[in-house]
Design a protein around this motif. Structure first.
Motif, PDB file in Angstrom:
ATOM      1  N   ARG A  38       5.982  -3.259   7.444  1.00 33.23           N
ATOM      2  CA  ARG A  38       6.556  -3.017   6.112  1.00 33.23           C
ATOM      3  C   ARG A  38       6.226  -4.192   5.215  1.00 33.23           C
ATOM      4  NH1 ARG A  38      11.133   0.381   5.455  1.00 33.23           N
ATOM      5  NH2 ARG A  38      11.284  -0.480   3.344  1.00 33.23           N
ATOM      6  N   LYS A  39       6.059  -3.910   3.938  1.00 36.21           N
ATOM      7  CA  LYS A  39       5.785  -4.963   2.968  1.00 36.21           C
ATOM      8  C   LYS A  39       7.054  -5.245   2.159  1.00 36.21           C
ATOM      9  CE  LYS A  39       1.202  -5.387   3.406  1.00 36.21           C
ATOM     10  NZ  LYS A  39       1.132  -4.698   4.700  1.00 36.21           N
ATOM     11  N   PRO A  40       7.398  -6.525   1.968  1.00 41.21           N
ATOM     12  CA  PRO A  40       8.534  -6.829   1.084  1.00 41.21           C
ATOM     13  C   PRO A  40       8.198  -6.436  -0.349  1.00 41.21           C
ATOM     14  CG  PRO A  40       7.363  -8.838   1.700  1.00 41.21           C
ATOM     15  CD  PRO A  40       6.753  -7.737   2.496  1.00 41.21           C
ATOM     16  N   THR A  41       9.217  -6.175  -1.149  1.00 39.67           N
ATOM     17  CA  THR A  41       8.982  -5.903  -2.565  1.00 39.67           C
ATOM     18  C   THR A  41       8.702  -7.214  -3.288  1.00 39.67           C
ATOM     19  OG1 THR A  41      11.302  -6.168  -3.192  1.00 39.67           O
ATOM     20  CG2 THR A  41      10.609  -3.973  -2.446  1.00 39.67           C
ATOM     21  N   ALA A  62      -0.516 -14.251  -0.933  1.00 36.94           N
ATOM     22  CA  ALA A  62      -0.619 -13.612   0.382  1.00 36.94           C
ATOM     23  C   ALA A  62      -0.214 -12.139   0.306  1.00 36.94           C
ATOM     24  CB  ALA A  62       0.263 -14.353   1.386  1.00 36.94           C
ATOM     25  N   TRP A  63       0.832 -11.854  -0.463  1.00 33.89           N
ATOM     26  CA  TRP A  63       1.313 -10.484  -0.643  1.00 33.89           C
ATOM     27  C   TRP A  63       0.258  -9.613  -1.336  1.00 33.89           C
ATOM     28  CZ3 TRP A  63       2.855  -7.656  -5.119  1.00 33.89           C
ATOM     29  CH2 TRP A  63       3.657  -6.531  -4.886  1.00 33.89           C
ATOM     30  N   LEU A  64      -0.338 -10.154  -2.404  1.00 38.03           N
ATOM     31  CA  LEU A  64      -1.364  -9.411  -3.136  1.00 38.03           C
ATOM     32  C   LEU A  64      -2.611  -9.192  -2.275  1.00 38.03           C
ATOM     33  CD1 LEU A  64      -1.077 -11.125  -6.645  1.00 38.03           C
ATOM     34  CD2 LEU A  64      -0.542  -8.738  -6.109  1.00 38.03           C
ATOM     35  N   LYS A  65      -2.969 -10.202  -1.484  1.00 41.10           N
ATOM     36  CA  LYS A  65      -4.136 -10.070  -0.606  1.00 41.10           C
ATOM     37  C   LYS A  65      -3.933  -8.920   0.374  1.00 41.10           C
ATOM     38  CE  LYS A  65      -4.600 -12.171   3.145  1.00 41.10           C
ATOM     39  NZ  LYS A  65      -4.613 -13.136   4.256  1.00 41.10           N
ATOM     40  N   ASP A  66      -2.754  -8.878   0.999  1.00 40.09           N
ATOM     41  CA  ASP A  66      -2.459  -7.794   1.943  1.00 40.09           C
ATOM     42  C   ASP A  66      -2.449  -6.440   1.251  1.00 40.09           C
ATOM     43  OD1 ASP A  66      -2.239  -9.705   3.878  1.00 40.09           O
ATOM     44  OD2 ASP A  66      -0.046  -9.594   4.079  1.00 40.09           O
ATOM     45  N   LYS A  67      -1.913  -6.423   0.029  1.00 42.95           N
ATOM     46  CA  LYS A  67      -1.826  -5.173  -0.728  1.00 42.95           C
ATOM     47  C   LYS A  67      -3.223  -4.650  -1.068  1.00 42.95           C
ATOM     48  CE  LYS A  67       0.582  -3.318  -4.810  1.00 42.95           C
ATOM     49  NZ  LYS A  67       1.507  -2.418  -4.111  1.00 42.95           N
TER      50      LYS A  67
END
Length: 350
Positions: A38-41, A62-67
């Protein structure tokens, strides 16, 4: 990002339930964030950055890279597409923020010249000088809000514990509370404490303590209007969300703006949200000065005279109604410059 979250949590000696409680979500979600299912908001990121003591920018990247990776995978043309996106984003980013005016840039350069000079003479500073200047700040900040105490009366209340005949209990408390709030932001500066929601609420709690105890350190639950202004603050149910966005903006911009501009922006943005029933101006000015102190500047003390107060209110009105921040940024920069010059004139040997 999953490894970053898990490793940092372990380094901080936190359990998944500790992080879950701080975030206000189910413990199972933390485990899913850490194993990548799951990805955090985006809203979670800001709180995770605070809890785990990770730079918000690091988590966001890091969040944007995974997205991005989850969306487009490893197609052979991905790299070329990313390069084109990068070029377009750089082009449009140049229009996001209007450049500073030449006048403002000049004042900022003068401010930094004075600051560098001040650093050479800090050894001549003294508790007495600091105490006197902080008392002036309490006097002027309260005067802006209508407090009728004189500077001498403020001194007698704060430093001598005296009661001034003919002055209300509220005015006495405003003087005492503001002086304690200054001590608190200096403590935050000394400890290099991150600016977050908790600290803003603590500052506000000090400002209204004993005046409106039921509202001190709490967001307003009713709609308000600002006397003499056409700006309408957000509805109460939007305040928490707007404050969250304020801190996200701060984390995103704190390393990209000149500290004086950053401090002025945070002042204006907080007072525009107007999150409290009362004490918004004093809290916003204390937040501004906390940022200035953190970066080695001096307290920017806006005067409480009628002329100065009207210039201050008109500059804020231009921000809130016309989205024109130039006058306000100039006012804060000019105030900081004058306060630096005065500080130097006091401590610099003849």
């Amino acid at each position: 990002m999953k490894n970053l979250l898990r490793n940092r949590r372990i380094e901080k000696k936190l359990k998944t339930k500790d992080v879950a409680q701080a975030l206000g979500i189910d413990q199972a979600l933390i485990s899913k964030f850490e194993n990548g299912t799951r990805k955090p908001t985006k809203e979670h990121l800001f709180k995770l950055a605070e809890i785990l003591d990770i730079a918000y920018e690091t988590l966001l990247v890091a969040w944007l890279k995974d997205k991005i990776y989850a969306e487009i995978g490893t197609d052979q043309f991905v790299y070329e597409a990313i390069l084109q996106v990068k070029e377009e984003m750089a082009f449009y980013a140049s229009f996001k923020r209007a450049p500073l005016s030449k006048k403002l840039e000049r004042i900022l350069k003068e401010i930094d010249t004075f600051k560098n000079e001040l650093n050479q003479f800090r050894k001549y500073d003294s508790f007495r000088i600091t105490q006197a200047l902080e008392l002036e700040y309490t006097f002027e900040s309260n005067k802006i809000e209508g407090n009728t105490l004189t500077l001498k009366e403020t001194d007698l209340i704060v430093n001598e514990g005296l009661t001034i005949s003919g002055k209300s209990m509220r005015e006495h408390l405003e003087a005492i509370n503001h002086q304690e709030a200054i001590a608190y932001i200096k403590e935050l500066m000394d400890k290099n404490t991150a600016i977050n929601e908790r600290e803003i609420l603590c500052i506000h709690n000090l400002i209204l303590r004993g005046i409106y105890p039921e509202d001190a350190g709490k967001y307003r639950k009713v709609q308000v209007m600002i006397k003499g202004s056409s700006h309408m603050p957000p509805q109460p149910f939007l305040v928490a969300k707007e404050m969250e966005e304020l801190f996200i903006w701060y984390q995103t911009n704190k390393n990209n703006l000149h500290p004086v501009i950053l401090a002025a922006e945070m002042h204006e943005r907080l007072v525009t949200i107007h999150p409290f029933i009362d004490g918004n101006g004093r809290t916003s000015r204390l937040l501004m000065n906390l940022i200035l102190l953190q970066h080695g500047y001096v307290i920017a003390n806006i005067k409480g005279t009628h002329e100065s107060r009207m210039s201050y209110y008109n500059a804020l009105e231009a921000c809130q109604v016309e989205n024109n921040k130039e006058h306000f940024l100039l006012l804060i920069a000019q105030t900081e410059k004058e306060c630096l010059e005065r500080y130097l004139s006091i401590i610099k040997p003849n």
